[in-house]
Design an enzyme around this catalytic site. Sequence first.
Site, PDB file in Angstrom:
ATOM      1  N   ASP A 209       0.876  -1.165   0.000  1.00  0.00           N
ATOM      2  CA  ASP A 209       0.000   0.000   0.000  1.00  0.00           C
ATOM      3  C   ASP A 209       0.920   1.222   0.000  1.00  0.00           C
ATOM      4  O   ASP A 209       1.561   1.532   1.015  1.00  0.00           O
ATOM      5  CB  ASP A 209      -0.891  -0.040   1.244  1.00  0.00           C
ATOM      6  CG  ASP A 209      -1.740   1.215   1.397  1.00  0.00           C
ATOM      7  OD1 ASP A 209      -1.458   2.219   0.709  1.00  0.00           O
ATOM      8  OD2 ASP A 209      -2.673   1.195   2.219  1.00  0.00           O
ATOM      9  N   LYS A 235      -3.320  12.154  -3.274  1.00  0.00           N
ATOM     10  CA  LYS A 235      -2.344  12.333  -2.194  1.00  0.00           C
ATOM     11  C   LYS A 235      -0.993  12.795  -2.728  1.00  0.00           C
ATOM     12  O   LYS A 235      -0.016  12.904  -1.995  1.00  0.00           O
ATOM     13  CB  LYS A 235      -2.192  11.030  -1.408  1.00  0.00           C
ATOM     14  CG  LYS A 235      -3.465  10.655  -0.637  1.00  0.00           C
ATOM     15  CD  LYS A 235      -3.217   9.542   0.316  1.00  0.00           C
ATOM     16  CE  LYS A 235      -4.504   8.892   0.788  1.00  0.00           C
ATOM     17  NZ  LYS A 235      -5.217   9.646   1.813  1.00  0.00           N
TER      18      LYS A 235
END
Length: 421
Positions: A209, A235
Amino acid sequence: MTTDACRTCPLDTDKIRADFPILAKTLHDGVPLTYLDNAATTQRPRQVIQAMVETYEHHYANVHRGIHWLSDQSTDLYEDAREKVRTFINASAREEVIFTTGTTGAINLVARSWGDANLGPGDEILLTEMEHHSNLVPWHQLAERTGAKVVAVPVTDDGKLDLESFDRLLTERTRMVAVTAVSNVLGTINPIEQIVAKAHVAGALVLIDGAQSVPHRAIDVEALGADFLAFSGHKMMGPSGVGVLWGKRELLEAMPPFLGGGSMIRRVRLDGFEPADLPAKFEAGTPPIVPAIGLGAAIDYLGAIGLGAVAQHEHDLTVYAHRVLGELGTLRFFGPPPEEKSGIVSFVFENNRPHAHDIAQLLDRHGVAVRAGHHCAMPLHKRFNVNATARASFYLYNTREEVDRLAEALTQVQQVFRRRR
Ligand code: PLP
């Protein structure tokens, strides 16, 4: 408070901030915005916004399908964005880069497609106590569907993975190790190279991740040797609605499609279908065309600055934040020492008064945006015996002055609560 200047900081933050219209905003009474919620989502520079406006104004049509000039332009831009992602993470082929809706979409794709086809009773998925719910729930759902079992590596008191437990829990039953490269609460930088090497010896695949790492530190998927990597555009200064699943070609080729619909097929009959080749096989329906192009522009922006400089800048801010916030004397911090972690600082006041939610609300009055809650990591909060933390998280446009504003605002929060008691 006078800000202690950073002598070794590699970034010209004044120049960078001028690219971000939203950072110049003032709130009520002219209070400047201090945006310290970057682990939740980042802001975008004009270059990214402009790339998207430009596409909508001049090059927009659906991709891959139309035999017309505009569709060709749109398709070229969309595929250029894929190539930019490929280069950014050093994947060996563009077919290994799948556009998804985000990290969550990418992990669900693997859990559904690879997981349903390969796991059954007796198999184990090894993840960790510090995972975001996005890297927990899809595996729980997979376990419910297949009878496989989810096993979690514990976290030590100083917020690191307990590697002795990892060694013990990694067995011949482990089929997938799903681990975050950087914790979104603790800032812990996990030893993913070591984890990949050990998992492969045990015969397990590894999904990384990368939601909190890819935007902040360089990754080379070829050198790392992991099997899957998931991350989100929003992000890393790209738009929301787009993310990436990178996977090793032979694995992706062997996996059945996840979503069905247009674009992901070679041929459809009334009694069945043949899937398309990679990457189309996993991109059913109209993809996030303009968001992907925006993500490509964000990669250009990050590339021009350099991830090494970004990581160094965030490191300085993190160490500085621990120093000035530590001077309050009443905060409990979570995670490894600041020198060892990423740009994420989670804390509560001692005895949890004021509560993290109250901290965030009061900071907001000073224009300081931080996040409070469990940050989609409930098991991790339970591990540390708190139900919520306040979290300040940095990116390339943040400054030491902003950290000082946070510290000053926290001092006032503390005083308000002392008066109330
Ligand atoms: N994984 C981690 C470590 C995260 O921090 C986040 C978001 O905060 C996610 C996964 C989920 O990302 P998204 O909501 O973009 O799918």
